[in-house]
Design an enzyme around this catalytic site. Structure first.
Site, PDB file in Angstrom:
ATOM      1  N   ALA A  36      21.043 -43.838 -18.467  1.00  0.00           N
ATOM      2  CA  ALA A  36      22.481 -44.024 -18.634  1.00  0.00           C
ATOM      3  C   ALA A  36      23.220 -42.715 -18.838  1.00  0.00           C
ATOM      4  O   ALA A  36      24.385 -42.585 -18.454  1.00  0.00           O
ATOM      5  CB  ALA A  36      22.743 -44.950 -19.831  1.00  0.00           C
ATOM      6  N   ASP A  96      48.346 -12.556  11.634  1.00  0.00           N
ATOM      7  CA  ASP A  96      48.734 -11.785  12.813  1.00  0.00           C
ATOM      8  C   ASP A  96      49.806 -12.553  13.570  1.00  0.00           C
ATOM      9  O   ASP A  96      49.879 -13.783  13.481  1.00  0.00           O
ATOM     10  CB  ASP A  96      47.536 -11.589  13.747  1.00  0.00           C
ATOM     11  CG  ASP A  96      46.518 -10.619  13.174  1.00  0.00           C
ATOM     12  OD1 ASP A  96      46.939  -9.644  12.538  1.00  0.00           O
ATOM     13  OD2 ASP A  96      45.314 -10.851  13.359  1.00  0.00           O
ATOM     14  N   ASP A  99      26.558 -44.602  -7.493  1.00  0.00           N
ATOM     15  CA  ASP A  99      26.190 -43.538  -6.547  1.00  0.00           C
ATOM     16  C   ASP A  99      27.070 -43.521  -5.297  1.00  0.00           C
ATOM     17  O   ASP A  99      27.641 -42.480  -4.952  1.00  0.00           O
ATOM     18  CB  ASP A  99      24.712 -43.654  -6.177  1.00  0.00           C
ATOM     19  CG  ASP A  99      23.799 -43.253  -7.329  1.00  0.00           C
ATOM     20  OD1 ASP A  99      24.331 -42.781  -8.348  1.00  0.00           O
ATOM     21  OD2 ASP A  99      22.571 -43.418  -7.215  1.00  0.00           O
TER      22      ASP A  99
END
Length: 870
Positions: free
Chosen positions: A276, A322, A713
């Site tokens: 956990a 540029d 997850d």
């Protein structure tokens, strides 16, 4: 000579044969140890702490004789492994796509056509065109070259470049064994070395591991990339949390064993708490976000060569760009011709091609156009030289001014000290030599030895043309019809050694000025405005005249806060004065590449986070010094690309702005994922620890934590990573790069979110026990509330501001898969008897579900209240 060789006459390899050789001999790259198979990824997953803890729990349940519990944990092991493998393979695919893009580019001739391909696709037998600034893609033999010098220090350690000459022998075996590198006047070039001067055409003889650099390539495989600042910060956080977590686990095991006398179940409780509280997802999330972020940025035509740039993009405060090719299309066309009245030595009237589109060129500009073409390459690559050739083919094709039968004897290239180049031509009859020069008007005037009065006239004419947004070049001619100096061989000149060493040795005659226009990219004005909305300052750095720069600035909406500073003024300032003046300057004109480094360092010294564009060899120091160096992928040299953190694949300024927007989005989503992880670990850890300390029935068993990981997850690494950018992402100032990912405000909100969930589920748990509903009822109610609160936390953390209908409608398919999957799994474990028994739940009635749902909704209101108080 190189320029005599008609590239269009070279067929090169047939494309089909190149594909066959590529398949047979492999890619032109060193063997890589970074690519991972599915089995390699699976082995990494097996070493993950959560995986090992689940296996340990399964072993303990097996010892206890509870095979059902052991088997269900084993099932979760495979599910979690599947999710991890999916995440890792997705990351690997993104990295492989980036590897294909980041391979150095090579210009080859195949089927008679020039094409630019990835260096890893070059095969043996390919004809490669080399130019100054190119990284040589393979070991090769030179078929032709002009003033070619190569830096071979990568292989030989010698700091000085070596001269090359073309291969003279017509017979060679194939494949040909090239000798070791080193030494002047050899016809061999080697993979990984750098062209520092000149041009050449070479035939590839060895690729990949068969090259000289391939012989030492195994040493490169052992090199590990240095972690980014964000990864270092996260590693410190993970280490600290892991120490705390393992200490608490030890406390739980000891307390459980001493108070309840069951040490085996005490170990189970300790492992549950470890599952956990251990922050194993944190480093995984960082890796996934940065890798997929770099891949997403590449979809905006911006290649990320250094992952750290993904972190820094959102902090950019100054964007130095540029003009040519970035703000403009780099598609030059001749707009004005200003012939010089040689007799009176003053300019004649300017001829505007836009006003005389379909009319033939007047006779007095023919020579100006003729010598601008003679001073250019026969097969031009430079946009200005292409414009000269196009003009000549359009108007002078039927006249005597195009000299395809003349022979090029020598080329005098541009140098930092003289911004002019000259070509020496031998006429068809062989009796005369003609010299054509073009370059910066001041340099050409210097070659023509202008008086001060002439320089004033020239400067006025240049300013007039530059103020119209034109890029101005001067053109001159000379001849060697007179006998050469006594120390040189008699004329006619047939030997290159007869020619002078410098352009100043010729008696040049000034022919006039050519004004070229380069249209602004249509996407630039809007992109400039987006930069200003995002509080990003835009600085134009150009080699053009101030008038030209101002004209372009007006067209694109670039704010000019103060004066324009020229390169010569930069040279006259010391660093302190430059730092003092630079905050009010947004246009630098007539700047050479070497001065860009001072400009970048001055901005950095003033505390700015600088992104800098460049394309040439001399731009490399400035690109390295800038916080974010941005090289041009189309016209840029390999040296510039390798020095830069980002590469513009399409050379378009708007792509930089999109990359900055993407960088801000990536960091925002990363912060959301980290806040979510921290918040959800608080109630899981709390409900694993509190029952042990107060001798209450255990709520969280290993199987429950494993179930939660099936949601956590993918939520943190897939759902939140794919979230679109916030609406205000480009309407707020850049973030402070010194600010950690968890500032006090974000850390406080995440912890309070977790405490809010913990408080509600703890209340439900205690009330259930107090009312005597039993351990199974209390666990089922508590766990269901935790799942619903977790899903509510995902919904809330998708947006930094309050939830609205637009948030829920945003296109994020992964979000609905996780939410739907979580609810389906919850229903299965609550109402499938076999699973309900494994999870140690009782049957929940509709009123129970309403209570859990109400608690989950209450949590969402708590989350939204906290966000409003930030």
């Amino acid at each position: 000579m190189f320029h005599q060789l008609n590239l269009n006459a070279i067929a090169g390899l047939p494309e089909l044969q190149a594909k066959i050789r590529l398949k047979r001999e492999g890619f032109n790259e060193l063997p890589s140890s970074k690519q991972q198979s599915v089995w390699g990824i699976a082995w990494e997953v097996i070493q993950d702490p959560i995986f090992l803890l689940l296996v340990a729990c399964g072993g303990i349940y097996t010892v206890l004789g509870d095979m059902q519990e052991a088997l269900i944990l084993l099932g979760f092991v495979f599910l979690i492994m599947g999710i991890s493998i999916y995440q890792e393979t997705k990351t690997e695919r993104a990295l492989e796509a980036l590897q294909d893009l980041s391979s150095p580019r090579a210009l080859v001739i195949r089927d008679g056509q020039q094409k630019r391909i990835a260096g890893r696709e070059v095969v043996r037998g390919d004809i490669v065109v080399l130019a100054e600034g190119d990284r040589i893609p393979a070991d090769a033999i030179l078929l032709a070259c002009t003033n070619l010098c190569v830096d071979e220090s990568l292989l030989t350690g010698e700091s000085l470049p070596v001269r090359k000459q073309e291969w003279e022998s017509k017979e060679k075996s194939s494949p040909f064994a090239l000798p070791s590198p080193g030494g002047d006047n050899l016809p061999f070039v080697y993979s990984g070395t750098l062209v520092v001067q000149g041009q050449g055409i070479a035939q590839v003889e060895a690729t990949g591991s068969r090259t000289e650099i391939g012989k030492i390539g195994r040493a490169l495989q052992r090199l590990e990339p240095e972690p980014t600042a964000l990864q270092k910060e996260m590693n410190r956080l993970v280490r600290n949390l892991a120490v705390i977590g393992l200490s608490l686990c030890a406390v739980v095991v000891i307390v459980y064993g001493l108070t309840r006398g069951d040490w085996l179940k005490g170990f189970l409780a300790g492992i549950t708490l470890a599952m956990a509280i251990l922050p194993n997802e944190f480093p995984v999330v960082i890796t996934i976000f940065l890798a997929l972020g770099a891949w997403r940025i590449s979809q905006k035509q911006v290649l990320t060569r250094r992952v750290g740039a993904v972190e820094t993009l959102g902090s950019t405060t100054v964007l130095c760009v540029d003009k040519t090719g970035t703000l403009t299309l780099n598609q030059m066309s001749v707009q004005q011709l200003c012939p010089w009245n040689t007799g009176a030595k003053f300019p004649a009237s300017t001829y505007d091609l836009n006003l005389h589109e379909r009319e033939p060129l007047p006779e007095n500009v023919h020579q100006l156009v003729e010598f601008s073409i003679l001073a250019s390459q026969k097969d031009p690559f430079d946009p200005m030289e292409k414009a000269f050739k196009q003009l000549g083919e359009q108007f002078l094709a039927d006249t005597e001014h195009l000299h395809n039968d003349w022979t090029l004897l020598r080329e005098y290239p541009l140098s930092p000290h003289l911004l002019a180049m000259s070509h020496v031509w031998q006429t068809q009859d062989g009796d005369n030599c003609v010299i054509a020069a073009k370059g910066a008007p001041e340099a050409i005037a210097d070659l023509c030895h202008f008086s001060s009065e002439q320089m004033q006239l020239l400067t006025a004419q240049i300013s007039q043309m530059a103020n119209e947004g034109l890029r101005v070049l001067g053109v001159a001619k000379a001849s060697l019809t007179e006998p050469p100096p006594p120390d040189l061989p008699p004329h006619p000149i047939l030997n290159l050694d007869c020619l002078p060493d410098g352009q100043h040795d010729f008696a040049f005659e000034f022919l006039g000025l050519v004004g070229l226009a380069d249209p602004v990219r249509p996407t630039v004005p809007q992109a400039i405005q987006e930069c200003y909305n995002a509080d990003i300052r835009v600085v134009m750095i150009t080699g053009d005249y101030p008038g030209t720069a101002q004209n372009i600035a007006r067209k694109i909406g670039l704010m000019q806060w103060g004066e324009i500073i020229t390169g010569s003024e930069v040279d006259r300032m010391n660093d302190t004065e430059l730092q003092r003046r630079i905050p009010s300057v947004n246009i630098f004109a007539r700047v050479v590449p070497e001065q860009k480094l001072r400009i970048v360092n001055a901005l950095k010294a003033n505390g700015e986070i600088v992104a800098m564009t460049g394309d040439g060899v001399n731009d490399a120091p400035a690109l390295k010094s800038a916080h974010i160096g941005i090289a041009m992928g189309g016209r840029g040299t390999d040296v510039a690309r390798e020095s830069a953190a980002l590469v513009l694949l399409d050379d378009d300024f708007s792509s930089i702005v999109q990359a900055i927007q993407m960088g801000r989005r990536i960091f925002d989503n990363l912060r959301k994922a980290m806040a979510y992880l921290l918040a959800i670990h608080v109630p899981i850890a709390g409900m694993s620890l509190i029952p042990v300390l107060f001798k209450l029935p255990l709520v969280m068993l290993p199987v429950h934590v494993a179930f939660l990981h099936l949601i956590i997850d993918p939520a943190c690494s897939v759902v939140l990573e794919a979230e679109p950018a916030e609406k205000n992402v480009m309407n707020r100032p850049p973030r402070n790069p010194q600010e950690p990912i968890f500032g006090r405000s974000n850390l406080g909100v995440a912890v309070l979110q977790g405490i809010g969930i913990l408080a509600i589920i703890l209340i439900i748990f205690l009330i259930s026990l107090y009312r005597g509903q039993g351990e199974l009822d209390a666990r089922a109610l508590t766990f269901t509330t935790l799942i619903l609160a977790n899903l509510g936390l995902i919904v809330s953390d998708r947006a930094s501001t309050r939830i609205n209908l637009a948030t829920l409608k945003s296109p994020n398919t992964a979000f609905w898969w996780v939410i739907g999957g979580g609810l389906v799994f919850l229903w299965l474990v609550l109402y499938v008897p076999f699973l309900r028994q494994l999870f140690r739940f009782s049957f929940l009635h509709p009123i129970d579900l309403v209570i859990c749902l109400a608690a989950g909704v209450l949590n969402i209101f708590w989350f939204e209240f906290l966000k409003s108080r930030k």
